[in-house]
Design an enzyme around this catalytic site. Structure first.
Site, PDB file in Angstrom:
ATOM      1  N   HIS A 112       0.833  -1.203   0.000  1.00 22.03           N
ATOM      2  CA  HIS A 112       0.000   0.000   0.000  1.00 22.03           C
ATOM      3  C   HIS A 112       0.869   1.254   0.000  1.00 22.03           C
ATOM      4  O   HIS A 112       1.856   1.331   0.734  1.00 22.03           O
ATOM      5  CB  HIS A 112      -0.901   0.019   1.242  1.00 22.03           C
ATOM      6  CG  HIS A 112      -1.700   1.275   1.405  1.00 22.03           C
ATOM      7  ND1 HIS A 112      -1.575   2.100   2.504  1.00 22.03           N
ATOM      8  CD2 HIS A 112      -2.626   1.853   0.599  1.00 22.03           C
ATOM      9  CE1 HIS A 112      -2.402   3.133   2.375  1.00 22.03           C
ATOM     10  NE2 HIS A 112      -3.053   2.998   1.240  1.00 22.03           N
ATOM     11  N   SER A 113       0.532   2.215  -0.836  1.00 19.76           N
ATOM     12  CA  SER A 113       1.120   3.559  -0.806  1.00 19.76           C
ATOM     13  C   SER A 113       2.653   3.533  -0.863  1.00 19.76           C
ATOM     14  O   SER A 113       3.224   3.057  -1.834  1.00 19.76           O
ATOM     15  CB  SER A 113       0.614   4.293   0.447  1.00 19.76           C
ATOM     16  OG  SER A 113       0.863   5.667   0.380  1.00 19.76           O
ATOM     17  N   TYR A 114       3.330   4.011   0.198  1.00 16.68           N
ATOM     18  CA  TYR A 114       4.796   4.047   0.227  1.00 16.68           C
ATOM     19  C   TYR A 114       5.411   2.684  -0.062  1.00 16.68           C
ATOM     20  O   TYR A 114       6.480   2.586  -0.686  1.00 16.68           O
ATOM     21  CB  TYR A 114       5.284   4.551   1.592  1.00 16.68           C
ATOM     22  CG  TYR A 114       6.752   4.282   1.834  1.00 16.68           C
ATOM     23  CD1 TYR A 114       7.729   5.009   1.157  1.00 16.68           C
ATOM     24  CD2 TYR A 114       7.172   3.275   2.713  1.00 16.68           C
ATOM     25  CE1 TYR A 114       9.084   4.751   1.350  1.00 16.68           C
ATOM     26  CE2 TYR A 114       8.513   3.018   2.905  1.00 16.68           C
ATOM     27  CZ  TYR A 114       9.471   3.759   2.230  1.00 16.68           C
ATOM     28  OH  TYR A 114      10.813   3.485   2.413  1.00 16.68           O
TER      29      TYR A 114
END
Length: 246
Positions: free
Chosen positions: A76-78
């Site tokens: 997720h994300s980063y």
């Protein structure tokens, strides 16, 4: 049943997968939610030298010491900047790769300039300072996220949003300003990308399409794993089921 390794986003930690993890485990799956060095319950380990390479090693070590094989890796994300480095080292232990509204970096890029936080030359100067043992340890990501939530509240129950915001921790500046050694273009196996409708990751969606990844849509926002864990789990399991039956 499947084994999942769920990688968290910036300013977060393994705790952010609380609701998704409970749903997956209730269905009989085995779930690991490691926290990167310098985040969450490991925030006391942060430092100017803690960056992408550290976080790649964090996860490679989980595979090594937990003796994990046939894993479904969800980033997720980063964590989209961490997953390629992990795959490069333990790809033979990974059955499926799913990006959950995550950053799609190319080798050599830096998050701060890639996401438009500051010009590349400024980021490079900041990174050089960190290498010299100077400059800020943290990047203030947690406060940026809290400020953004005041302007545009998350698509979730206010109490749950407060739970999310209260637990946010800073992100090591090295993770934000340092070069990403291994980018998404190096991933050879198929990748499924779940794109949120309300997100700052729209440009990353285009990168995923350009790489030929399989796209899936979710009507929620960037924090969909907290705001809609049921829908997130349903999508993940549909992806996994399609791969198993293929």
């Amino acid at each position: 049943m499947s084994t999942f390794v769920l990688l968290h986003g910036g300013g977060m930690g393994g705790w952010t997968w609380k609701y998704v993890r409970a749903l997956l485990e209730a269905k009989g799956h085995t779930v690991y939610t490691p926290t990167f060095t310098g985040f969450g319950e490991r925030e006391h380990l942060t430092g100017r030298d803690v960056g992408n390479a550290t976080h790649v090693q964090d996860i490679v070590n989980v595979f090594k010491y937990e003796d994990l094989h046939d894993v479904i890796l969800v980033a997720h994300s980063y964590a989209g900047t961490v997953a390629p480095g992990v795959i490069a080292q333990v790809g033979d232990r990974i059955a499926s790769v799913i990006y959950l509204d995550a950053i799609v970096p190319y080798s050599g890029e830096r998050i701060a300039s890639l996401m438009g936080y500051m010009p590349e030359e400024h980021v490079a100067t900041l990174d050089a300072m960190l290498e010299a043992g100077e400059g800020p340890v943290g990047s203030g990501v947690h406060e940026m996220q809290r400020a953004a939530a005041k302007e545009h509240p998350h698509l979730m129950d206010p109490a749950r949003e407060q739970w999310l915001l209260d637990k946010l921790s800073d992100q090591p500046m090295k993770a934000t300003a340092g070069r990403i050694a291994v980018g998404a273009e190096t991933i050879k196996q198929p990748v499924d990308y779940i794109a949120a409708a309300v997100t700052v990751m729209t440009a990353m969606h285009e990168r995923a399409r350009a790489l030929g990844w399989t796209m899936h849509q979710h009507p929620g926002d960037h924090a969909l794993l907290v705001g809609d864990p049921e829908g997130t789990v349903d999508l993940i399991l549909k992806i996994v089921g399609r791969k198993v039956s293929a």
